[in-house]
Design an enzyme around this catalytic site. Structure first.
Site, PDB file in Angstrom:
ATOM      1  NE  ARG A  54       7.988   0.781  -6.354  1.00  0.00           N
ATOM      2  CZ  ARG A  54       6.730   0.434  -6.102  1.00  0.00           C
ATOM      3  NH1 ARG A  54       6.206   0.654  -4.896  1.00  0.00           N
ATOM      4  NH2 ARG A  54       5.983  -0.121  -7.035  1.00  0.00           N
TER       5      ARG A  54
ATOM      6  CE  LYS B   5       6.719  -3.949  -7.346  1.00  0.00           C
ATOM      7  NZ  LYS B   5       6.019  -4.302  -6.098  1.00  0.00           N
TER       8      LYS B   5
ATOM      9  CD  GLU C  71       6.616  -4.915   2.384  1.00  0.00           C
ATOM     10  OE1 GLU C  71       5.670  -5.002   1.589  1.00  0.00           O
ATOM     11  OE2 GLU C  71       7.785  -4.735   2.028  1.00  0.00           O
TER      12      GLU C  71
HETATM   13  C1  LIG Z   1       5.142  -3.850  -5.141  1.00  0.00           C
HETATM   14  C2  LIG Z   1       5.124  -4.163  -3.685  1.00  0.00           C
HETATM   15  C3  LIG Z   1       4.229  -3.559  -2.788  1.00  0.00           C
HETATM   16  C4  LIG Z   1       3.126  -2.638  -3.234  1.00  0.00           C
HETATM   17  O1  LIG Z   1       3.572  -1.481  -3.841  1.00  0.00           O
HETATM   18  P1  LIG Z   1       2.579  -0.619  -4.749  1.00  0.00           P
HETATM   19  O2  LIG Z   1       3.439   0.451  -5.296  1.00  0.00           O
HETATM   20  O3  LIG Z   1       1.532  -0.086  -3.851  1.00  0.00           O
HETATM   21  O4  LIG Z   1       2.010  -1.540  -5.769  1.00  0.00           O
HETATM   22  C5  LIG Z   1       4.358  -3.855  -1.446  1.00  0.00           C
HETATM   23  N1  LIG Z   1       5.285  -4.721  -0.983  1.00  0.00           N
HETATM   24  C6  LIG Z   1       6.138  -5.340  -1.817  1.00  0.00           C
HETATM   25  C7  LIG Z   1       7.138  -6.282  -1.264  1.00  0.00           C
HETATM   26  C8  LIG Z   1       6.093  -5.082  -3.189  1.00  0.00           C
HETATM   27  O5  LIG Z   1       6.949  -5.710  -4.008  1.00  0.00           O
END
Ligand SMILES: *Cc1c(COP(=O)(O)O)cnc(C)c1O
Length: 344
Positions: free
Chosen positions: A85, A187, A223
């Site tokens: 990722r 991210k 989300e």
């Molecule tokens: C990091 C994140 C998540 C959760 O991802 P995980 O890999 O399950 O920790 C969900 N939404 C956003 C916007 C994130 O930055």
């Protein structure tokens, strides 16, 4: 600032805060290649005042945890997924990806170096690992940096829930987290900078966080703050939103597999904010809490309560138990999910 000492911690009462531990990991990309990275006791970062990250926001990050097992060993949970990722996030921002195999060995190395700070088994606390990349090349005009830094900090964090899962209240927001063609799948810090205002408005109004709706129609759930959403239908099916601007959560990916093993026919699909009656339970998914039950969602002044505002529903609890037992090493998970950190 003084470095933290393992003896100073009350593992049962840790929050989610930063502590300056003995070691971090640091690597630099310059002269067209990633230089050899290494552990460092330097927990500050030096860069030019013209570094890209300070002006045009070339930054991407990850979040994962190291879990102390019952036998005293330490596990990571699917670190290859974080590595991939971060590679995708880096590519979206035209940053030079950090090699995936080096990512995993760097995470192991920095956890091993700080092994006294991996909280004890049974405390519910973990060592949080925050790898990140920044563009440090000098720019004034808008263009990508030609130098980057990859850095990993680690810090012990408490369990999200002390004393069982607790549902919380969410509210929809007029603000958007990300656009469909934007950086929602990456991210990156920019997504979070723009979420601070809607998040703080929601919190001032007594909610734990925001439900972001799709940026086109404000009709479908995207989300929940920094976590993905799921709903459990009245006949026990697991549903989670599908959209080009959702961050692909590794917790969600894992729960899709677990829900399938449980016969819950998991599906990624459009979920309308006006169709919440189909669900008997709902939750938020992410590394911090694993699952956080959603007690209610308030939209246009109407509050929709799911299973209960005080206790987690049976499906939510069952999914949480299975995944957290895999993460803690109490139950065996699918191949590659549990990665041992060799200690010395
Ligand atoms: C990091 C994140 C998540 C959760 O991802 P995980 O890999 O399950 O920790 C969900 N939404 C956003 C916007 C994130 O930055």
């Amino acid at each position: 600032m003084a470095k933290a000492k393992a003896g100073d911690f009350d593992w049962q009462n840790l929050g989610f805060e930063y502590y300056d531990l003995p070691y971090s990991y640091h690597a630099e990309f310059k002269d067209g290649k990633w230089q050899e990275g290494k552990l460092t006791e330097n927990s500050t970062i030096q860069m030019s005042e013209a570094a890209n990250v300070l002006h045009y926001g070339q930054e991407a990050f990850e979040g994962l945890k190291a879990y102390r097992r019952k036998d005293g060993g330490v596990n990571l949970f699917r670190p290859d997924q974080n590595a991939k990722r971060l590679e995708n996030s880096a590519k979206r921002l035209l940053m030079e990806p950090f090699p995936i195999n080096k990512f995993i060995s760097a995470v192991k190395e920095v956890v091993r170096a700080n092994q006294d700070f991996v909280p004890p088994y049974g405390s519910g606390a973990t060592l949080y690992i925050r790898p990140f990349m920044i563009g440090t090349g000098k720019v004034i005009g808008v263009h990508p940096a030609d130098e980057f830094q990859f850095h990993i900090l680690v810090t012990p964090v408490g369990p999200y829930y002390k004393g069982g899962l607790k549902p919380t209240a969410y509210v929809t927001s007029p603000y958007d987290r990300a656009a469909h063609g934007g950086t929602g799948q990456s991210k990156v810090s920019g997504n979070y900078a723009s979420s601070l205002l809607p998040g703080s408005i929601a919190q001032k109004n007594g909610y734990s966080d925001v439900v972001y709706l799709d940026p086109r129609l404000h009709e479908n759930i995207e989300e929940l703050g920094g976590a993905n959403f799921f709903g459990i239908t009245k006949d026990g099916k697991f549903k989670t939103p599908k959209s080009p601007s959702i961050l692909p959560s590794i917790t969600k990916k894992s729960l899709l597999k677990i829900a399938d093993d449980f016969g819950m026919e998991p599906e990624e699909t459009t979920i309308s904010i006006n169709d919440l009656d189909q669900f008997s339970e709902a939750g938020a998914m992410g590394t911090a809490a694993v699952i956080s039950p959603v007690g209610s969602i308030t939209h246009n002044g109407n509050k929709h309560v799911f299973y209960s505002e005080t206790t987690a529903g049976p499906y939510t609890q069952k999914l949480y138990d299975r995944l957290s037992k895999i993460q803690n090493g109490d139950e065996k998970g699918p191949d590659g999910w549990q990665v041992d950190v060799p200690l010395n």
